[in-house]
Design a protein around this motif. Structure first.
Motif: not given
Length: 665
Positions: A377-390
Motif C-alpha cells: 500500500t502507499i499513502n500518496h500524500a506522505t509517500g509511505l510504502v507499507a508491506f503486509g504482515s505475512g
C-alpha cells in the motif's frame, strides 16, 4: 453534525501565571513577595512559558487522531493534482520532415522559492520542419483565408463556414523546403469561448469521447498535385471540432506535392478536412489550430529509487524521497515472469527476491490479501510504502543484492502537482534538456487544473456530509459533497434545473456548478475538469436523475468612488490596500462575509461595500458620501442592494478609485 476535535487544554501563559498567583497563598503562605523582581515569580513565569509550549504541542494531537478516524471510515484527504498544459515546440531547422520530441521531455517555467516549475510531456511529439503557413476555408461556394484569424488573439473563425454544409472543407497549407512527413502530425484545436447562457457543460469522460458518435462525418485528405487522396486519422480528441483537443494524422510523405490552391498563390503542401455528412447543431467555431503541440503535466518522474532492504519482519514501511505521489493518468499493465498481471496505478514498485527485481501490486489495503500475495500500500500524500504482515500480504524476503544497496526499488513514479502549476500562457519557455533540431517551447494557453492537497480543516468540513451521503448522490448536498472528491474547490447543486432551460423546473434534472482552484479572479473549470466531475458523479447518481455539470456564470463587479484619505497617507498604498480588500471580498473562493467564497446567488449589499471602504486603513470618508457599483459594466441604482441570480457568482473587475488627502479636492 461533524465531530469537533477536542482542545485538550485551553490554558495559555497568562492563565497559568494567574493560576499560580491564586494558589500560592494556599500552599506557600509564607511567600509574600509577588513583585516581578522576586526570583520565585521569575521562575514561575519561566515554567508557565514552558508549559504553554507543551500544551500547544499537545493540542496538535487531535488533528492526527481525527484524520486517523476518518481513514477508518474510508475518508482520505484529497491529494494534490497536477496542472495540465498544451506546449508547442519550435524547430530550429526547416529542411527536415520531422523531429520527434520523446515522451517525458521536461519543460519548465521560471522558478519560485521551490525552484523551477517543471512539466513533462505525456507522449512523443512530432515537430514538423514544414510550418503551417496558410489556413483556408471552403464553404461549398468560395475560398476564404483564416490564417490571420487563427493567429490573432480574440479572433475566431468557422473552419467549415458559418453553415458547415456537406462538402465544406478546412484546408491547411504547409510550406517547404522540408518534405511532407510520413509520420504522425499533431494538430491542436482550441474551440472559441462562449459567452452567456447556456453555460458550457460536460456529461462525458474525455476517455469515453471516442466511443460516442461524432456530430459529423469528416474525411481527411492530402493533395498530390492532381487529386485529393485519403489520409489516415489516428486520433480525434475534438469529436469533430466540438471541443479542445488533439487531432493526430498519419502524414502523406512524398505523396504530397507543392501546389497553389484557392486564394493562396504560394505553392504549399495541402491537407484538408472535408465534411461528408454534417449534423452539427451549431457550426464549429475555432480560436486556434496549431501544429507541433503535445500535452504536458506538472510533475517530475523519478526512476530507479532504492527504498531500502527488507528485514523479513511484518508490516515494514519505507518512504519515497518525493511527495506527493501522483496517480498515473492512465494505469499501466505488466506481466511478471510467473504470469501475474500487475496494474501500476501510481508507483511501479519492485522487490528483488533473489532472481532479479519483480513487480509487486499496489492495493488500497490488505483486507483481501493472502499470505502469498505480493501486495503493498502507499499513502500518496506522505509517500509511505507499507508491506503486509505475512498473513495479510507477503513479507518481502530478506536478500542482499550484489550492489549492497537494498532489494526494494521504486522503478518509477511521478511527484508534483499543486496550484503553483496554474500558469498564464507563455510562462513555460525552457527546455530542461538538449533536443537536437528544436529551438524552443511555449505554452500558448494557460496551464490549468492544478490543486493543492486538501487541508485538514477542509477534510473535517467534508467528512460529515460525505458520511451522510454514504457514497450516493440523492440530495443537493450529496451532489455538492461528492463533486468535491473530483478535485474542485466549490460546488453548488440546483435541483429541478436544466442549463438550457433557465427558469423552468425540469423534474429529475440536477445541475451542478463547479468552481476549480486557481488564482484567477473568476476561476473557470476546463473541459477536462467538467468531464472529470461528470464522470465521478455519473456513477453515484440515481438512474432516474439527469445530471449536468456546468461552469459558473460570473457577474463582474467594479466599485467607483472618490475617497478622502489622511493628510500623511500614501494614496497609492491606500489604493492597493483597498483594491486588495475589495478583490478578496468579491472573490468566488475567498470572498463573502465568512471568507469561504462568495455565496452562490448571494446578493451584493450596498452597506457591506460601504463599510469595507470606510474601514480601510487611512480612509477618512467618501468625498461626496456616495459610492457607485457597476455590475457587468452597467451602473446599479444608488444605495440599493443588487440581486444576483440563483447559482451565479461575482468577481472583482477594474475599480475606479480616486484618492486625495484631507483638505485637498
Amino acid at each position: 453534525m461533524p465531530l469537533e476535535a477536542p482542545n485538550l487544554d485551553d490554558r495559555r501563559y497568562d492563565d497559568i501565571v494567574a493560576e499560580f498567583l491564586r494558589l500560592k497563598p494556599r500552599f506557600l503562605p509564607e511567600w509574600t513577595d509577588c513583585n516581578d523582581s522576586d526570583p520565585g515569580v521569575a521562575l514561575a513565569k519561566l515554567f508557565a512559558w514552558m508549559t504553554d509550549l507543551t500544551l500547544y504541542r499537545m493540542n496538535r494531537v487531535p488533528d492526527r487522531v481525527y484524520i486517523k478516524m476518518l481513514q477508518m471510515v474510508g475518508i482520505e484527504r484529497i491529494q494534490a493534482s497536477p496542472a495540465g498544459a498544451v506546449v508547442r515546440f519550435t524547430p530550429s531547422r526547416d529542411d527536415v520532415a520531422e523531429i520527434v520530441v520523446p515522451a517525458g521531455t521536461q519543460v519548465a517555467a521560471g522558478g519560485d522559492e521551490d525552484g523551477p516549475i517543471v512539466f513533462e510531456t505525456t507522449e512523443a511529439a512530432p515537430v514538423l520542419g514544414a510550418p503551417l503557413s496558410a489556413i483556408q476555408v471552403w464553404d461549398g461556394f468560395s475560398h476564404s483565408q483564416a490564417t490571420t484569424a487563427a493567429e490573432a488573439e480574440g479572433q475566431t473563425f468557422h473552419p467549415f463556414g458559418p453553415r458547415a454544409r456537406d462538402g465544406a472543407a478546412l484546408m491547411l497549407g504547409f510550406a517547404g523546403p522540408a518534405p511532407a512527413t510520413n509520420g504522425p502530425i499533431h494538430l491542436y484545436v482550441r474551440t472559441a469561448e462562449t459567452d452567456g447562457p447556456p453555460p458550457r457543460e460536460s456529461r462525458t469522460d474525455p476517455a469515453k469521447v471516442y466511443d460516442l458518435p461524432p456530430p459529423a462525418a469528416l474525411v481527411w485528405e492530402y493533395f498530390d498535385a492532381t487529386h485529393w487522396q485519403p489520409l489516415t486519422l489516428l486520433r480525434d480528441e475534438t469529436t469533430a471540432f466540438t471541443r479542445d483537443g488533439l487531432i493526430v494524422l498519419r502524414g502523406p510523405g512524398t505523396g504530397a506535392k507543392l501546389t497553389a490552391r484557392g486564394d493562396v498563390a504560394e505553392p504549399l503542401y495541402w491537407l484538408r478536412c472535408r465534411v461528408e455528412t454534417a449534423s452539427w447543431e451549431k457550426a464549429p467555431d475555432l480560436d486556434a489550430i496549431l501544429v507541433n503541440c503535445v500535452e504536458a503535466r506538472q510533475h517530475t518522474t523519478l526512476r530507479g529509487e532504492i527504498l531500502g532492504r527488507s528485514l523479513g519482519v511484518p508490516n515494514q514501511t519505507f518512504t519515497l524521497s518525493r511527495r506527493p505521489v501522483l496517480m498515473r493518468k492512465t494505469p499501466e499493465t505488466t506481466v511478471t515472469p510467473d504470469g501475474r498481471v500487475v496494474t501500476i496505478r501510481s508507483v511501479a514498485l519492485e522487490v528483488d527476491e533473489g532472481a532479479g527485481f519483480t513487480p509487486w501490486q499496489e492495493v488500497e489495503d490488505f483486507h483481501a490479501s493472502g499470505p502469498e500475495d505480493r501486495h503493498f500500500t502507499i499513502n500518496h500524500a506522505t509517500g509511505l510504502v507499507a508491506f503486509g504482515s505475512g498473513e495479510k500480504g507477503l513479507i518481502p524476503p530478506v536478500f542482499a543484492p550484489a550492489s549492497g544497496v537494498g532489494n526494494i526499488m521504486a522503478r518509477d513514479y511521478q511527484s508534483g502537482g499543486g496550484r503553483r502549476g496554474n500558469l498564464p500562457g507563455g510562462a513555460i519557455s525552457t527546455i530542461q534538456s538538449h533536443l537536437p533540431g528544436v529551438q524552443g517551447v511555449i505554452n500558448p494557453f494557460p496551464a490549468t487544473g492544478g490543486a493543492d492537497e486538501e487541508s485538514v480543516d477542509a477534510a473535517k468540513a467534508r467528512a460529515a456530509s460525505e458520511i451522510a451521503a454514504n457514497g450516493r448522490a440523492v440530495t443537493a448536498i450529496d451532489f455538492e459533497t461528492l463533486a468535491l472528491q473530483a478535485g474542485v474547490r466549490r460546488a453548488k447543486a440546483l435541483a429541478l434545473t436544466h442549463p438550457r432551460y433557465p427558469g423552468v423546473e425540469i423534474p429529475g434534472s440536477v445541475t451542478v456548478i463547479v468552481v476549480p482552484d486557481g488564482d484567477a479572479p473568476n476561476p473557470t473549470p476546463s473541459a477536462y475538469t467538467l468531464a472529470k466531475v461528470a464522470t465521478h458523479l455519473d456513477g453515484l447518481r440515481l438512474i432516474s436523475t439527469e445530471l449536468h455539470i456546468v461552469a459558473p456564470t460570473y457577474n463582474e463587479v467594479a466599485i467607483e468612488a472618490d475617497i478622502v484619505t489622511g493628510r500623511t497617507a500614501n494614496p497609492e498604498t491606500v489604493r492597493e490596500d483597498l483594491e486588495a480588500r475589495l478583490n478578496a471580498f468579491l472573490h468566488p473562493l475567498t470572498g463573502g462575509a465568512d471568507g469561504l467564497g462568495w455565496p452562490f446567488g448571494g446578493n451584493i449589499y450596498y452597506s457591506d461595500i460601504y463599510r469595507l471602504v470606510i474601514e480601510t486603513r487611512d480612509i477618512l470618508r467618501l468625498s461626496d458620501g456616495q459610492l457607485a457599483i457597476r455590475v457587468n459594466g452597467e451602473l446599479a441604482p444608488f444605495c440599493r442592494d443588487i440581486e444576483i441570480c440563483p447559482g451565479e457568482l461575482v468577481f472583482a473587475g477594474r475599480h475606479s478609485l480616486t484618492l486625495f488627502p484631507e483638505g485637498r479636492g
